[in-house]
Enzyme design. Structure first.
Site, short mmCIF file in Angstrom:
data_model
loop_
_atom_site.label_atom_id
_atom_site.label_comp_id
_atom_site.label_asym_id
_atom_site.label_seq_id
_atom_site.Cartn_x
_atom_site.Cartn_y
_atom_site.Cartn_z
N GLY A 80 0.81 -1.21 0.00
CA GLY A 80 0.00 0.00 0.00
C GLY A 80 0.85 1.26 0.00
CG ASP A 81 0.81 3.59 2.48
OD1 ASP A 81 -0.31 4.12 2.58
OD2 ASP A 81 1.26 2.81 3.34
CD GLU A 82 1.30 0.23 -3.30
OE1 GLU A 82 1.36 -0.96 -2.94
OE2 GLU A 82 0.26 0.91 -3.24
N GLY A 85 -3.49 6.92 -5.99
CA GLY A 85 -4.45 8.00 -6.15
C GLY A 85 -4.05 9.00 -7.21
CE LYS A 86 1.93 12.35 -10.09
NZ LYS A 86 3.38 12.56 -9.88
CB ALA A 107 -8.06 2.90 0.85
CD GLN A 292 -6.91 -1.34 1.77
OE1 GLN A 292 -7.72 -2.01 1.15
NE2 GLN A 292 -7.25 -0.18 2.29
N GLY A 370 -1.27 8.71 9.82
CA GLY A 370 -0.11 9.52 10.16
C GLY A 370 1.05 8.72 10.70
CG LEU A 400 13.27 7.54 -10.37
CD1 LEU A 400 13.74 6.16 -9.94
CD2 LEU A 400 13.21 7.62 -11.90
CG ASP A 401 10.78 12.66 -6.52
OD1 ASP A 401 10.52 13.54 -5.68
OD2 ASP A 401 10.01 11.69 -6.70
#
Length: 493
Positions: A80-82, A85-86, A107, A292, A370, A400-401
């Site tokens: 998750g948290d990859e 959404g963007k 989520a 997730q 959080g 990647l940045d």
């Protein structure tokens, strides 16, 4: 630009040195054994062009998006948290419907509008910022109405219209406040072997669904029987957990509250199975947004340190009521490194100061809770396993940045048993996961800010080498590369 400047010296950096992976500390009870030493192999620093590589061009993004199938999906490849959404927010501009198929308010998807304003969504699909997009919360989602209304109010107060743009399945199960209380009580009972849930009540709600005494959205239309169903649930919790106070006054208050909720929710309720399937027949484009990720799948993840739904490809059909044959392209979203929240095995985890540096550089703190995320190198062995399960047609490599200041970057390319025997897949057994050794490859860093790069060919040679090595190892092309949080910070490859 992320600041990892203190990692410049390889011989003094726990993040950059393969020898720094020592025994794990402060791990859950199942994971307290010493971590075996890793085996490192160094690849040549000369980038080899990948047959999957495509240089970026002004029209590359439109071509990529327009080539997606009528029913496509965006799913997570890690824990998750990859950054799903963007990508959903960007793709939504080209789709008529964006649908959630599983999970709940656990989520957390962070997206930004054209002005750079940040929105943190939990139940509302990430396509909501695109005015022409219909957002569907499918039957496989568990819905916490107070949280949903709070999101809707927040969106509308910021000028985002929700009227007529959000549909909630009449088959979706309702998640109540007491489910969240039960989540916390169960975690307390587990003591040192706790799962590490978000305590949003997801597991208890799905438990009620599976044992067939849950309450669905459609039940809000029958307030004559709603109180009896809710009484059954609350009485069961009171009998199970000491200290859970329950009486007639509690039931009365809850029923009155949900009468008001039912009235407000009514315009949003729909038979979404019918809506989605009719849309498919009408040749409308549908994008499925996963919550997730595969490594948290109830069947395929690091059980029991998983979620209570199926965030892999199979959950799309069961969570929306669509036939497998209509499902087309699936984009897997994966960070350029690995994170996970909560307890459970994490073979490529970086402990101590190195993990802290990566965490702060990537701002790795949960959108929903959080909580600080555990950080580590990109786990290719786990990624290949996720690609096998889901059949991804392409990947979105995000953040990647964040790696831009590192002098060297490691890839966890394979698992081996203590005696050196290769492990062909991601093990189901937690003991095997704890005892295995990770074989790493070390690639050169690029040591320059890439956050303003928009064409793949303009990336530093070492950054392209990193991307192309991932493609080569996994066998799936990387079509999207994230180099920042904003909508425009995306490279189409």
């Amino acid at each position: 630009m992320n600041n990892l400047s203190s990692l410049r010296a390889l011989d003094s950096s726990p993040l950059a040195s393969p020898r720094s992976f020592g025994p794990h500390h402060h791990r859950p009870i199942l994971l307290q054994r010493l971590r075996n030493a890793v085996v490192c192999s160094v690849k040549p620093s000369i980038a080899t062009p990948s047959p999957l590589s495509v240089d970026g061009s002004p029209n590359q993004g439109i071509n990529r998006i327009e080539s997606l199938t009528q029913v496509s999906g965006v799913l997570g490849c890690q824990w998750g948290d990859e950054g799903k959404g963007k990508l959903v927010d960007i793709l939504a501009q080209h789709f008529d419907i964006v649908a959630r198929c599983q999970g709940g308010a656990n989520a957390g998807h962070t997206i930004y509008n054209a002005e750079g304003k940040k929105f943190a969504l939990h139940l509302v699909p990430s396509g909501i910022l695109n005015e022409e997009t219909l957002c569907v919360i499918g039957n496989g989602v568990v819905v916490h109405l107070p949280g949903l209304f709070k999101e809707i109010d927040g969106l509308q107060s910021n000028g985002v219209s929700c009227k007529g743009r959000i549909l909630v399945s009449d088959r979706a199960h309702l998640l109540f406040d007491f489910h969240q209380v039960v989540d916390g009580l169960r975690e307390s009972e587990l003591a040192k072997s706790f799962i590490g849930t978000t305590k949003r009540g997801i597991g208890p709600c799905y438990s009620n669904k599976v044992i067939r005494n849950g309450i669905r959205v459609s039940d809000l239309r029958h307030m004559d029987t709603f109180p009896q169903k809710l009484d059954l649930l609350l009485s069961d919790v009171a009998s199970r957990f000491r200290g859970f106070e329950y009486g007639p006054h509690v039931l009365k208050e809850e029923v009155e509250k949900y009468k008001r909720f039912a009235e407000r929710l009514e315009p949003f309720i729909a038979d979404t199975v019918l809506v989605v399937n009719e849309a498919i027949s009408e040749k409308k484009n549908i994008l499925v947004e996963g919550g997730q990720a595969t490594m948290l799948d109830i069947d395929f993840g690091t059980y029991p340190f998983v979620t209570s739904s199926s965030p892999s490809a199979g959950g799309i059909c069961t969570g929306l009521g669509i036939a497998p044959r209509v499902l087309g392209d699936l984009v897997g979203v994966v960070k350029a490194y690995t994170t996970r929240v909560g307890s459970g095995p994490f073979p490529t985890e970086i402990l101590g100061h190195g993990g802290d540096l990566l965490r702060f550089a990537g701002q790795e703190f949960g959108t929903t809770t959080g909580r600080p995320r555990r950080c580590g190198w990109l786990d290719i062995a786990a990624l290949k396993y996720c690609c096998q399960i889901n059949g991804f047609s392409s990947l979105n490599l995000t953040k990647l940045d964040v790696l831009s200041d590192l002098p060297e970057i490691q890839l966890g390319v394979a698992y081996k048993q203590i005696d050196g025997t290769p492990i062909k897949t991601f093990p189901a057994d937690l003991r095997d996961l704890e005892q295995l050794k990770v074989e790493y490859e070390v690639l050169p860093g690029w040591k320059t800010d890439i956050s303003s790069v928009r064409n793949y060919s303009d990336l530093p040679k070492a950054a392209r080498q990193y991307v192309e090595r991932i493609e080569e190892l996994v066998g799936v092309p990387v079509h999207y590369i994230g180099v920042g949080p904003g909508r425009d910070a995306l490279i189409y490859k």
